[in-house]
Design a protein around this motif. Structure first.
Motif, PDB file in Angstrom:
ATOM      1  N   ASP A 106       5.560  11.728 -11.124  1.00 13.72           N
ATOM      2  CA  ASP A 106       6.148  11.510 -12.455  1.00 13.72           C
ATOM      3  C   ASP A 106       6.474  10.037 -12.712  1.00 13.72           C
ATOM      4  O   ASP A 106       7.158   9.708 -13.674  1.00 13.72           O
ATOM      5  CB  ASP A 106       7.385  12.383 -12.669  1.00 13.72           C
ATOM      6  N   HIS A 107       5.931   9.137 -11.869  1.00 14.35           N
ATOM      7  CA  HIS A 107       6.112   7.704 -12.091  1.00 14.35           C
ATOM      8  C   HIS A 107       5.066   7.266 -13.131  1.00 14.35           C
ATOM      9  O   HIS A 107       4.143   6.493 -12.856  1.00 14.35           O
ATOM     10  CB  HIS A 107       5.930   6.948 -10.783  1.00 14.35           C
ATOM     11  N   ALA A 108       5.265   7.733 -14.353  1.00 18.28           N
ATOM     12  CA  ALA A 108       4.219   7.716 -15.381  1.00 18.28           C
ATOM     13  C   ALA A 108       3.750   6.326 -15.781  1.00 18.28           C
ATOM     14  O   ALA A 108       2.600   6.147 -16.196  1.00 18.28           O
ATOM     15  CB  ALA A 108       4.723   8.457 -16.623  1.00 18.28           C
ATOM     16  N   LEU A 109       4.623   5.334 -15.684  1.00 24.07           N
ATOM     17  CA  LEU A 109       4.286   3.987 -16.142  1.00 24.07           C
ATOM     18  C   LEU A 109       3.907   3.057 -14.998  1.00 24.07           C
ATOM     19  O   LEU A 109       3.730   1.849 -15.214  1.00 24.07           O
ATOM     20  CB  LEU A 109       5.470   3.386 -16.912  1.00 24.07           C
ATOM     21  N   LEU A 110       3.774   3.575 -13.806  1.00 21.22           N
ATOM     22  CA  LEU A 110       3.565   2.754 -12.613  1.00 21.22           C
ATOM     23  C   LEU A 110       2.444   1.739 -12.821  1.00 21.22           C
ATOM     24  O   LEU A 110       1.361   2.082 -13.279  1.00 21.22           O
ATOM     25  CB  LEU A 110       3.261   3.637 -11.409  1.00 21.22           C
ATOM     26  N   ARG A 111       2.733   0.492 -12.431  1.00 14.69           N
ATOM     27  CA  ARG A 111       1.763  -0.594 -12.543  1.00 14.69           C
ATOM     28  C   ARG A 111       1.475  -1.173 -11.161  1.00 14.69           C
ATOM     29  O   ARG A 111       2.366  -1.243 -10.308  1.00 14.69           O
ATOM     30  CB  ARG A 111       2.321  -1.706 -13.441  1.00 14.69           C
ATOM     31  N   PRO A 112       0.243  -1.610 -10.919  1.00 14.48           N
ATOM     32  CA  PRO A 112      -0.078  -2.171  -9.598  1.00 14.48           C
ATOM     33  C   PRO A 112       0.764  -3.381  -9.235  1.00 14.48           C
ATOM     34  O   PRO A 112       1.112  -3.570  -8.059  1.00 14.48           O
ATOM     35  CB  PRO A 112      -1.568  -2.525  -9.706  1.00 14.48           C
ATOM     36  N   GLU A 113       1.134  -4.210 -10.234  1.00 16.27           N
ATOM     37  CA  GLU A 113       1.936  -5.393  -9.915  1.00 16.27           C
ATOM     38  C   GLU A 113       3.334  -5.021  -9.446  1.00 16.27           C
ATOM     39  O   GLU A 113       3.947  -5.753  -8.667  1.00 16.27           O
ATOM     40  CB  GLU A 113       2.004  -6.363 -11.098  1.00 16.27           C
ATOM     41  N   TRP A 114       3.858  -3.883  -9.890  1.00 14.49           N
ATOM     42  CA  TRP A 114       5.164  -3.441  -9.397  1.00 14.49           C
ATOM     43  C   TRP A 114       5.059  -3.094  -7.914  1.00 14.49           C
ATOM     44  O   TRP A 114       5.962  -3.411  -7.129  1.00 14.49           O
ATOM     45  CB  TRP A 114       5.649  -2.213 -10.165  1.00 14.49           C
ATOM     46  N   VAL A 115       3.995  -2.409  -7.559  1.00 11.34           N
ATOM     47  CA  VAL A 115       3.782  -2.023  -6.163  1.00 11.34           C
ATOM     48  C   VAL A 115       3.625  -3.267  -5.292  1.00 11.34           C
ATOM     49  O   VAL A 115       4.249  -3.384  -4.225  1.00 11.34           O
ATOM     50  CB  VAL A 115       2.545  -1.120  -6.038  1.00 11.34           C
ATOM     51  N   ARG A 116       2.800  -4.209  -5.739  1.00 11.20           N
ATOM     52  CA  ARG A 116       2.549  -5.414  -4.939  1.00 11.20           C
ATOM     53  C   ARG A 116       3.820  -6.243  -4.780  1.00 11.20           C
ATOM     54  O   ARG A 116       4.106  -6.770  -3.692  1.00 11.20           O
ATOM     55  CB  ARG A 116       1.442  -6.247  -5.586  1.00 11.20           C
ATOM     56  N   GLN A 117       4.604  -6.370  -5.858  1.00  8.73           N
ATOM     57  CA  GLN A 117       5.850  -7.133  -5.757  1.00  8.73           C
ATOM     58  C   GLN A 117       6.791  -6.502  -4.733  1.00  8.73           C
ATOM     59  O   GLN A 117       7.431  -7.207  -3.943  1.00  8.73           O
ATOM     60  CB  GLN A 117       6.534  -7.207  -7.124  1.00  8.73           C
ATOM     61  N   PHE A 118       6.874  -5.191  -4.749  1.00  6.55           N
ATOM     62  CA  PHE A 118       7.735  -4.483  -3.794  1.00  6.55           C
ATOM     63  C   PHE A 118       7.278  -4.726  -2.371  1.00  6.55           C
ATOM     64  O   PHE A 118       8.067  -5.142  -1.502  1.00  6.55           O
ATOM     65  CB  PHE A 118       7.718  -2.993  -4.128  1.00  6.55           C
ATOM     66  N   LEU A 119       6.003  -4.493  -2.106  1.00  7.85           N
ATOM     67  CA  LEU A 119       5.498  -4.635  -0.739  1.00  7.85           C
ATOM     68  C   LEU A 119       5.647  -6.067  -0.239  1.00  7.85           C
ATOM     69  O   LEU A 119       5.983  -6.295   0.939  1.00  7.85           O
ATOM     70  CB  LEU A 119       4.035  -4.202  -0.681  1.00  7.85           C
ATOM     71  N   ASP A 120       5.419  -7.037  -1.104  1.00  2.00           N
ATOM     72  CA  ASP A 120       5.533  -8.435  -0.693  1.00  2.00           C
ATOM     73  C   ASP A 120       6.973  -8.854  -0.438  1.00  2.00           C
ATOM     74  O   ASP A 120       7.224  -9.794   0.335  1.00  2.00           O
ATOM     75  CB  ASP A 120       4.930  -9.350  -1.760  1.00  2.00           C
ATOM     76  N   ALA A 121       7.935  -8.166  -1.078  1.00  3.07           N
ATOM     77  CA  ALA A 121       9.340  -8.577  -0.986  1.00  3.07           C
ATOM     78  C   ALA A 121      10.118  -7.863   0.111  1.00  3.07           C
ATOM     79  O   ALA A 121      11.268  -8.230   0.372  1.00  3.07           O
ATOM     80  CB  ALA A 121      10.034  -8.349  -2.334  1.00  3.07           C
ATOM     81  N   VAL A 122       9.531  -6.861   0.751  1.00  2.16           N
ATOM     82  CA  VAL A 122      10.252  -6.136   1.804  1.00  2.16           C
ATOM     83  C   VAL A 122      10.516  -7.084   2.978  1.00  2.16           C
ATOM     84  O   VAL A 122       9.578  -7.707   3.503  1.00  2.16           O
ATOM     85  CB  VAL A 122       9.444  -4.913   2.282  1.00  2.16           C
ATOM     86  N   PRO A 123      11.767  -7.214   3.427  1.00  3.15           N
ATOM     87  CA  PRO A 123      12.071  -8.106   4.547  1.00  3.15           C
ATOM     88  C   PRO A 123      11.328  -7.703   5.816  1.00  3.15           C
ATOM     89  O   PRO A 123      11.115  -6.512   6.078  1.00  3.15           O
ATOM     90  CB  PRO A 123      13.586  -7.939   4.730  1.00  3.15           C
ATOM     91  N   ALA A 124      10.930  -8.694   6.590  1.00  2.00           N
ATOM     92  CA  ALA A 124      10.135  -8.439   7.793  1.00  2.00           C
ATOM     93  C   ALA A 124      10.880  -7.574   8.809  1.00  2.00           C
ATOM     94  O   ALA A 124      10.253  -6.863   9.602  1.00  2.00           O
ATOM     95  CB  ALA A 124       9.728  -9.769   8.425  1.00  2.00           C
TER      96      ALA A 124
END
Length: 260
Positions: A106-124
């Motif tokens: 139901d994440h109806a508006l999901l955008r690829p840039e949101w996913v990439r920003q999240f993955l890139d920002a997760v602390p190591a």
């Protein structure tokens, strides 16, 4: 981060789903938005974000059939849903390993840039991470929308239905989630699981977001982190008929900007 593995939760609610009934379909994932089902929209977003494999967790034959018809660069596999979201995540993570990105149909508006920003920002150092949106960011993107917010000392935050199980230690946090979920109608048991200091601190507004997430992680035996998104629409999912009306109006207004 490309070539990641994702889990798309597309199980069915017990009884009738009010949003699916409102839209006149048998499953929420089959709701059409601008001529495309929610299932297809989320899968295409994950594919465009760089997913190599996407596991669709469902107990609905029609969702399994629809997923099998899509042609994506990513490999799509259907896996059986368990009796609850936490069990579905745990079951999938044990089978696929980590890292594993988790989202919902139901994440109806999901955008690829949101996913990439999240993955890139997760602390190591994080074993598990969750994406959240500050209230001001959500309201700027969707004025007047009603979301559920966590009230913390440093602001109010809405979850964005994106999680990363980064290491095997994240499974211990999923196990805690499963125990909390099992006692959702017994708050005294949840208090026992999370600890009175944690609940009291939250109730009195003494906890910061990062502090609360770290403490929950420690309780589960993992390092947990919250990632803040600049995309307010990332907090908009389709839980209620009013949410469906909202996303329909947003999509009808034109392409979703990368600076939502």
């Amino acid at each position: 981060m490309t070539g990641f593995t994702a889990l798309l939760l597309a199980g069915s609610r017990p009884g009738d789903d009010p949003v699916a009934a409102y839209a006149g379909v048998g499953h929420k994932g089959l709701i059409e938005l601008a001529g495309e089902t929610l299932l297809a929209r989320v899968l295409h977003a994950l594919d465009a974000a760089g997913a190599a494999r996407v596991f669709v967790s469902t107990d609905a034959p029609e969702i399994a059939a629809a997923a099998g018809k899509l042609r994506l660069k990513a490999e799509v596999r259907v896996v059986p849903a368990a009796e609850s979201p936490s069990r579905s995540v745990g079951q999938a993570a044990e089978a696929t390993g980590t890292p594993l990105l988790v989202t919902t149909v139901d994440h109806a508006l999901l955008r690829p840039e949101w996913v990439r920003q999240f993955l890139d920002a997760v602390p190591a150092e994080a074993d598990i991470a969750v994406l959240v949106a500050p209230e001001a960011v959500v309201q700027a993107a969707a004025p007047g929308t009603r979301r559920t917010y966590l009230r913390m000392r440093d602001g109010r935050f809405s979850g964005c239905n994106l999680f990363l199980l980064r290491t095997p230690r994240a499974l211990s946090a999923v196990a805690l989630w499963r125990r909390v979920e099992a006692h959702r109608k017994q708050p005294w048991r949840i208090a026992g699981l999370l600890g009175p200091q944690m609940l009291l601190g939250y109730g009195l507004g003494l906890l910061t977001l990062d502090g609360a997430v770290r403490r929950l992680g420690r309780k589960a035996g993992a390092t947990a982190a919250a990632v803040r998104t600049p995309y307010g629409l990332a907090a908009v999912d389709v839980d209620q008929p009013a949410d469906l009306d909202l996303v329909r109006s947003i999509v009808a207004a034109g392409p979703i900007s990368e600076t939502c």
